[in-house]
Every structure is written in structure tokens, then in C-alpha cells.
Design an enzyme around this catalytic site. Structure first.
Site, PDB file in Angstrom:
ATOM      1  CG  HIS A  72      -2.063  -0.943   1.132  1.00 32.24           C
ATOM      2  ND1 HIS A  72      -3.105  -0.958   2.017  1.00 32.24           N
ATOM      3  CD2 HIS A  72      -2.344  -1.921   0.215  1.00 32.24           C
ATOM      4  CE1 HIS A  72      -3.982  -1.889   1.659  1.00 32.24           C
ATOM      5  NE2 HIS A  72      -3.528  -2.496   0.583  1.00 32.24           N
ATOM      6  CE1 TYR A 200      -4.283   3.371   9.486  1.00 36.10           C
ATOM      7  CE2 TYR A 200      -4.689   3.094  11.831  1.00 36.10           C
ATOM      8  CZ  TYR A 200      -4.000   2.754  10.691  1.00 36.10           C
ATOM      9  OH  TYR A 200      -3.024   1.785  10.753  1.00 36.10           O
ATOM     10  N   PRO A 292      -2.633  -0.421  19.104  1.00 35.54           N
ATOM     11  CG  PRO A 292      -4.560  -1.656  18.648  1.00 35.54           C
ATOM     12  CD  PRO A 292      -3.798  -1.036  19.764  1.00 35.54           C
ATOM     13  CE  LYS A 296       5.426   2.730  13.338  1.00 34.41           C
ATOM     14  NZ  LYS A 296       5.284   2.213  11.980  1.00 34.41           N
ATOM     15  CE1 TYR A 384      -0.278   3.348   9.921  1.00 40.07           C
ATOM     16  CE2 TYR A 384       0.774   2.371   7.995  1.00 40.07           C
ATOM     17  CZ  TYR A 384      -0.238   2.384   8.943  1.00 40.07           C
ATOM     18  OH  TYR A 384      -1.206   1.397   8.916  1.00 40.07           O
TER      19      TYR A 384
HETATM   20  P1  RFL Z   1       3.233 -12.608  21.325  1.00 43.58           P
HETATM   21  O1  RFL Z   1       2.666 -12.634  19.967  1.00 43.58           O
HETATM   22  O2  RFL Z   1       2.334 -12.284  22.464  1.00 43.58           O
HETATM   23  O3  RFL Z   1       3.889 -14.045  21.565  1.00 43.58           O
HETATM   24  C1  RFL Z   1       4.368 -14.458  22.831  1.00 43.58           C
HETATM   25  C2  RFL Z   1       4.312 -15.960  22.893  1.00 43.58           C
HETATM   26  O4  RFL Z   1       4.823 -16.387  24.162  1.00 43.58           O
HETATM   27  C3  RFL Z   1       3.983 -17.396  24.700  1.00 43.58           C
HETATM   28  N1  RFL Z   1       4.108 -17.422  26.166  1.00 43.58           N
HETATM   29  C4  RFL Z   1       4.818 -18.350  26.847  1.00 43.58           C
HETATM   30  N2  RFL Z   1       5.529 -19.408  26.439  1.00 43.58           N
HETATM   31  C5  RFL Z   1       6.133 -20.161  27.396  1.00 43.58           C
HETATM   32  N3  RFL Z   1       6.023 -19.900  28.725  1.00 43.58           N
HETATM   33  C6  RFL Z   1       5.326 -18.829  29.178  1.00 43.58           C
HETATM   34  N4  RFL Z   1       5.227 -18.596  30.485  1.00 43.58           N
HETATM   35  C7  RFL Z   1       4.679 -18.006  28.218  1.00 43.58           C
HETATM   36  N5  RFL Z   1       3.914 -16.909  28.310  1.00 43.58           N
HETATM   37  C8  RFL Z   1       3.580 -16.568  27.062  1.00 43.58           C
HETATM   38  C9  RFL Z   1       2.593 -17.003  24.221  1.00 43.58           C
HETATM   39  O5  RFL Z   1       1.693 -18.103  24.221  1.00 43.58           O
HETATM   40  C10 RFL Z   1       2.889 -16.488  22.819  1.00 43.58           C
HETATM   41  O6  RFL Z   1       2.811 -17.512  21.847  1.00 43.58           O
HETATM   42  O7  RFL Z   1       4.465 -11.618  21.423  1.00 43.58           O
HETATM   43  P2  RFL Z   1       5.625 -11.247  20.331  1.00 43.58           P
HETATM   44  O8  RFL Z   1       6.186 -12.492  19.708  1.00 43.58           O
HETATM   45  O9  RFL Z   1       6.506 -10.283  21.014  1.00 43.58           O
HETATM   46  O10 RFL Z   1       4.832 -10.507  19.153  1.00 43.58           O
HETATM   47  C11 RFL Z   1       4.235  -9.249  19.368  1.00 43.58           C
HETATM   48  C12 RFL Z   1       3.023  -9.068  18.468  1.00 43.58           C
HETATM   49  O11 RFL Z   1       2.179 -10.194  18.616  1.00 43.58           O
HETATM   50  C13 RFL Z   1       2.236  -7.779  18.790  1.00 43.58           C
HETATM   51  O12 RFL Z   1       3.108  -6.724  19.070  1.00 43.58           O
HETATM   52  C14 RFL Z   1       1.317  -7.346  17.627  1.00 43.58           C
HETATM   53  O13 RFL Z   1       0.308  -8.282  17.415  1.00 43.58           O
HETATM   54  C15 RFL Z   1       0.673  -5.970  17.917  1.00 43.58           C
HETATM   55  N6  RFL Z   1      -0.299  -5.543  16.892  1.00 43.58           N
HETATM   56  C16 RFL Z   1       0.112  -4.977  15.709  1.00 43.58           C
HETATM   57  N7  RFL Z   1       1.431  -4.859  15.434  1.00 43.58           N
HETATM   58  C17 RFL Z   1       1.836  -4.362  14.226  1.00 43.58           C
HETATM   59  O14 RFL Z   1       3.044  -4.267  14.016  1.00 43.58           O
HETATM   60  N8  RFL Z   1       0.958  -3.980  13.233  1.00 43.58           N
HETATM   61  C18 RFL Z   1      -0.385  -4.072  13.422  1.00 43.58           C
HETATM   62  O15 RFL Z   1      -1.144  -3.779  12.499  1.00 43.58           O
HETATM   63  C19 RFL Z   1      -0.854  -4.554  14.707  1.00 43.58           C
HETATM   64  N9  RFL Z   1      -2.165  -4.672  14.953  1.00 43.58           N
HETATM   65  C20 RFL Z   1      -1.665  -5.682  17.140  1.00 43.58           C
HETATM   66  C21 RFL Z   1      -2.583  -5.226  16.139  1.00 43.58           C
HETATM   67  C22 RFL Z   1      -2.137  -6.253  18.328  1.00 43.58           C
HETATM   68  C23 RFL Z   1      -3.490  -6.367  18.521  1.00 43.58           C
HETATM   69  N10 RFL Z   1      -3.902  -6.978  19.736  1.00 43.58           N
HETATM   70  C24 RFL Z   1      -4.909  -7.939  19.829  1.00 43.58           C
HETATM   71  C25 RFL Z   1      -3.128  -6.782  20.944  1.00 43.58           C
HETATM   72  C26 RFL Z   1      -3.935  -5.319  16.330  1.00 43.58           C
HETATM   73  C27 RFL Z   1      -4.416  -5.869  17.530  1.00 43.58           C
HETATM   74  C28 RFL Z   1      -5.915  -5.914  17.698  1.00 43.58           C
HETATM   75  C1  PHB Z   2      -5.000  -4.891  11.131  1.00 46.87           C
HETATM   76  O1  PHB Z   2      -5.142  -5.083   9.920  1.00 46.87           O
HETATM   77  O2  PHB Z   2      -5.311  -5.754  11.974  1.00 46.87           O
HETATM   78  C2  PHB Z   2      -4.467  -3.595  11.598  1.00 46.87           C
HETATM   79  C3  PHB Z   2      -4.010  -2.680  10.676  1.00 46.87           C
HETATM   80  C4  PHB Z   2      -3.523  -1.447  11.115  1.00 46.87           C
HETATM   81  C5  PHB Z   2      -3.507  -1.152  12.462  1.00 46.87           C
HETATM   82  C6  PHB Z   2      -3.956  -2.080  13.380  1.00 46.87           C
HETATM   83  C7  PHB Z   2      -4.454  -3.317  12.952  1.00 46.87           C
HETATM   84  O3  PHB Z   2      -3.068   0.061  12.869  1.00 46.87           O
END
Ligand code: RFL
Ligand code: PHB
Length: 389
Positions: A72, A200, A292, A296, A384
Site C-alpha cells: 500500500h 483510519y 495498535p 507498530k 508509519y
Molecule cells: P506474542 O505474539 O504475544 O507471543 C508471545 C508468545 O509467548 C507465549 N508465552 C509463553 N511461552 C512459554 N512460557 C510462558 N510462560 C509463556 N507466556 C507466554 C505465548 O503463548 C505467545 O505464543 O508476542 P511477540 O512475539 O513479542 O509478538 C508481538 C506481536 O504479537 C504484537 O506486538 C502485535 O500483534 C501488535 N499488533 C500490531 N502490530 C503491528 O506491528 N501492526 C499491526 O497492524 C498490529 N495490529 C496488534 C494489532 C495487536 C493487537 N492486539 C490484539 C493486541 C492489532 C491488535 C488488535
Molecule cells: C490490522 O489489519 O489488523 C491492523 C491494521 C492497522 C492497524 C492495526 C491493525 O493500525
């Protein structure tokens, strides 16, 4: 059991580190408390910076991404019934890649399985021992049997609720936190997006985000209250609310369909400093959380992992500890840039419950400035698409 590095957590951070270390000839065991299916079932991020794509390529897992992901050139920001495009490519010469975290995780899991590197899923009661000594070790229970893993280093990649950060004595950590007074209700549905780029949208009823996963799958969010429950939202109610917020033209041409996933995420900013204690290094959500809105979180996890991989490679190749000693400072500098940007995007685009009229006017004025000023748009675009690694 022994390995050079013990990686706690098989989310994107742990799996990516495992793959980079494998390529560098450094052996690592990954311990994950959940099943692979559970890890793949979490619907999260959707936007990758170019730097993250480059790191995935370095790890050798970019093939499917390059054939299937969408790039994009900009995003749209909606406010007061109008939408304004922030043209990343024109403003800063860069683009973002739209590819779900689920797909990144799947690619990493497949690569790890193909190289036969050890990952232990359903590792329960993971505990870290002697992390400030030169010989840390980890215990866990797998299939009812307690096991011990000795290692040189521990990578705490176990997310916000993990055990790694909690194993650091409280006195050795500084914590910074902001909890926002709302959450995001997200829906995934198999319908074609009625938008070409992410939208957004600020509206009087609260924020909405129109995102996508492919030409046939959308991911949409609406700002909701903190005490809301997923069960309170039927698909029909969700789509009706989303349409009221996203803009009349989009609402009129969009198709809706049954949700295949629906969840609520609270919004917070959180940083733990330093990202190291003795021989244990934190990476990703274990050390920091961003709301989110700036997309990032996953990108920060990737940059932390890249810095840690470089530092560990330096140690094993040249016996140099310099990069390990610099890891926390180097990672935190980038982390705080993203924390600031995500906080700013969140403050700009959400209605805060009980928002005071002065703040409301400031927010309106900030949006107005953004739409009129090339410099303001360039600043948004630069952040971004991702600041340099
Ligand atoms: P994770 O993905 O939470 O993975 C951690 C893993 O560790 C395990 N764990 C354990 N394992 C062994 N022993 C224990 N005691 C443990 N405790 C936990 C867990 O089961 C899990 O498998 O962390 P990691 O790897 O640092 O990754 C981070 C990302 O997942 C997170 O930052 C992103 O999802 C955030 N995020 C977004 N990031 C972006 O860069 N772009 C986006 O568009 C974006 N959108 C989002 C998001 C996060 C969201 N939510 C739900 C928080 C949108 C949403 C809605
Ligand atoms: C997503 O597609 O889940 C998404 C995209 C952009 C954001 C957060 C979540 O800022």
C-alpha cells in the site's frame, strides 16, 4: 538438555529469532506454553514496515509474502465526514506491506519445522533460573515430565503476560505505562474490501479502522468501551456501527458478511527498562506494548529481534560482548519512537470518554493541521512506514 540460546515464546518474536539464529549456526530451543493451533488462531497485526519485510527475507521466510502480500502506497484518515489521503510513496518514497501476523507466524513455523530445529509446544510451568549468572537454566514441564534446559543466554519473547519479564527483580526494572479508557472490537470476515487502502476514521461515535488481509478478507475495528463484551455485539450490530463511523460513501458500497473471528483488545502503552537482566534479553511484547493505532507492535518485535540476533552473532563469531551490552539502549531508542507515534495516533483519532472541550478543540485543530500541512503529513508518513533500523 542444552542449547546456546533458550527462547521463551513461539510468537513472531521467538520464531523469528529462532530462524535468524539457525541461519547463523547458533542453536536454540524454543519453549511455548500453547499449541501451534492456538498461536495461529490469534488474529493480530496486519501491517509490516519495509524493515520488517527485509528481516523476514534475511530469515529466509519471505517467499510466500512476496507472492501474496499487498503493498500500500498510503492510508486514508477520515475526520468530520471527509477523508484525506496520506501518500507515503510521494511523501517519503516508501510503502507498507499488508500481510497478516497469522501468515508471518505460519511461514516461520513451517521454516522451523523444515530445518528440524527443536520447538517444544505445550511447555508448562516455565521457570528461569540463575539468569544473572553466566550459566542460566530453564525448567519446564512437558507431557507431565519436568525437564531442564541449560543455556548461555535466554531470550524472553513470551509477550506481555510471559514469565521472562516477571523473573527480573522489581528493583532492577523501571516501568512506564499509560492505559487508554477504551478498547478495540475487531471482526474478521470473508468479504472483499470496499476500500483500496486502510482507512483510519475519527467520528463523533468514536474511532473505526477499515483494514484487510487479502482481496477477499477484511479486518475491521471499532472503538468500544472497556467494559464491553464480545457477546454483546452481534455481527449485524458491529457492521451497523462500523458503517456509521467509516464514512457514508464506503458504507454505501461495502458488503458485509458473518464474522470468522471477533475479539476485544484493550489499548495500552507500556515499556520496561532495561530490556536486559544478566544473561536474559527481552524482545517484543515481553518488554513493551503499544496501542495498535500506529501498527507498530509486530514491527518493534522484529527490530528488537534483529538487534538481538546481531548481538548474539557477534558474541559467537568474535567473542565480542559489545553489541550485547548495547542491545537494550539500541532497542529502547526505537521503541520509544514507536511508543510516541502510537500514543499520538491514538490521541488524535479516538474520542476519550468525558473528553474536555479544550482537548476536543486541540484534537480538531491537530487534524486540520495534518490535512493542510505537507510537513505534518510527511511526519506521519515517515513514522508509519517505519523509522530506520
Ligand atoms: P506474542 O505474539 O504475544 O507471543 C508471545 C508468545 O509467548 C507465549 N508465552 C509463553 N511461552 C512459554 N512460557 C510462558 N510462560 C509463556 N507466556 C507466554 C505465548 O503463548 C505467545 O505464543 O508476542 P511477540 O512475539 O513479542 O509478538 C508481538 C506481536 O504479537 C504484537 O506486538 C502485535 O500483534 C501488535 N499488533 C500490531 N502490530 C503491528 O506491528 N501492526 C499491526 O497492524 C498490529 N495490529 C496488534 C494489532 C495487536 C493487537 N492486539 C490484539 C493486541 C492489532 C491488535 C488488535
Ligand atoms: C490490522 O489489519 O489488523 C491492523 C491494521 C492497522 C492497524 C492495526 C491493525 O493500525
Amino acid at each position: 538438555m542444552r542449547s546456546q540460546v533458550a527462547i521463551i515464546g513461539a510468537g513472531p518474536a521467538g520464531l523469528l529469532l529462532g530462524q535468524l539464529l539457525y541461519k547463523a549456526g547458533i542453536d536454540a530451543v524454543i519453549l511455548e506454553q500453547r499449541t501451534p493451533e492456538y498461536v495461529l488462531g490469534r488474529i493480530r497485526a496486519g501491517v509490516l514496515e519495509q524493515g520488517t519485510v527485509d528481516i523476514l527475507d534475511l530469515a529466509g521466510v519471505g517467499a510466500r509474502l512476496h507472492s501474496q502480500a499487498m503493498t500500500h502506497d498510503g492510508v486514508e484518515i477520515g475526520a468530520s465526514g471527509h477523508r484525506h489521503r496520506i501518500a507515503f510513496k510521494d511523501l517519503v518514497g516508501k510503502v507498507v506491506t499488508v500481510y497478516g501476523q497469522t501468515e508471518v507466524t505460519r511461514d516461520l513455523m513451517e521454516a522451523r519445522a523444515a530445518c528440524d530445529a527443536p520447538s517444544i509446544y505445550e511447555a508448562e510451568s516455565v521457570e528461569l533460573h540463575d539468569i544473572s549468572s553466566a550459566r542460566p537454566w530453564v525448567t519446564f514441564v512437558h507431557k507431565g515430565v519436568k525437564q531442564r534446559l541449560d543455556c548461555d543466554f535466554i531470550a524472553g519473547c513470551d509477550g506481555y503476560h510471559g514469565v521472562s519479564r516477571r523473573s527480573i527483580p522489581a528493583a532492577a526494572l523501571s516501568l512506564f505505562e499509560r492505559i487508554y479508557p477504551f478498547g478495540w472490537l475487531g471482526v474478521l470476515a470473508d468479504v472483499p474490501p470496499a476500500w483500496d487502502e486502510l482507512i483510519y476514521a475519527d467520528s463523533e461515535r468514536g474511532f473505526a479502522l477499515a483494514s484487510m488481509r487479502s482481496e477477499t478478507r477484511v479486518r475491521c475495528y471499532v472503538q468500544c468501551s472497556l467494559d464491553d463484551k464480545v457477546e454483546h455485539w452481534s455481527d449485524e450490530q458491529f457492521w451497523a456501527e462500523f458503517k456509521r463511523r467509516v464514512g457514508e460513501d464506503v458504507a454505501a458500497r461495502m458488503t458485509t458478511g458473518p464474522s470468522i473471528e471477533k475479539s476485544i483488545a484493550p489499548l495500552r502503552s507500556f515499556v520496561a527498562e532495561p530490556m536486559r537482566y544478566g544473561q536474559m534479553f527481552l524482545a517484543g511484547d515481553a518488554a513493551h506494548i503499544v496501542p495498535p493505532t500506529g501498527a507498530k507492535g509486530l514491527n518493534l518485535a522484529a527490530s528488537d529481534v534483529f538487534y538481538l540476533y546481531e548481538a548474539l552473532s557477534d558474541y559467537y563469531r568474535r567473542e565480542s560482548r559489545a553489541a550485547l551490552d548495547q542491545y537494550s539502549g539500541r532497542a529502547l531508542r526505537r521503541v520509544w519512537q514507536a511508543v510516541r507515534f502510537s500514543w499520538w495516533m491514538t490521541s488524535l483519532l479516538h474520542r476519550f470518554p468525558g473528553e474536555d472541550p479544550f482537548f476536543g478543540r486541540i484534537r480538531g485543530s491537530e487534524l486540520d493541521y495534518l490535512f493542510r500541512s505537507d510537513a505534518a503529513q510527511r511526519s506521519l508518513a515517515e513514522n508509519y512506514v517505519g523509522l530506520p533500523l
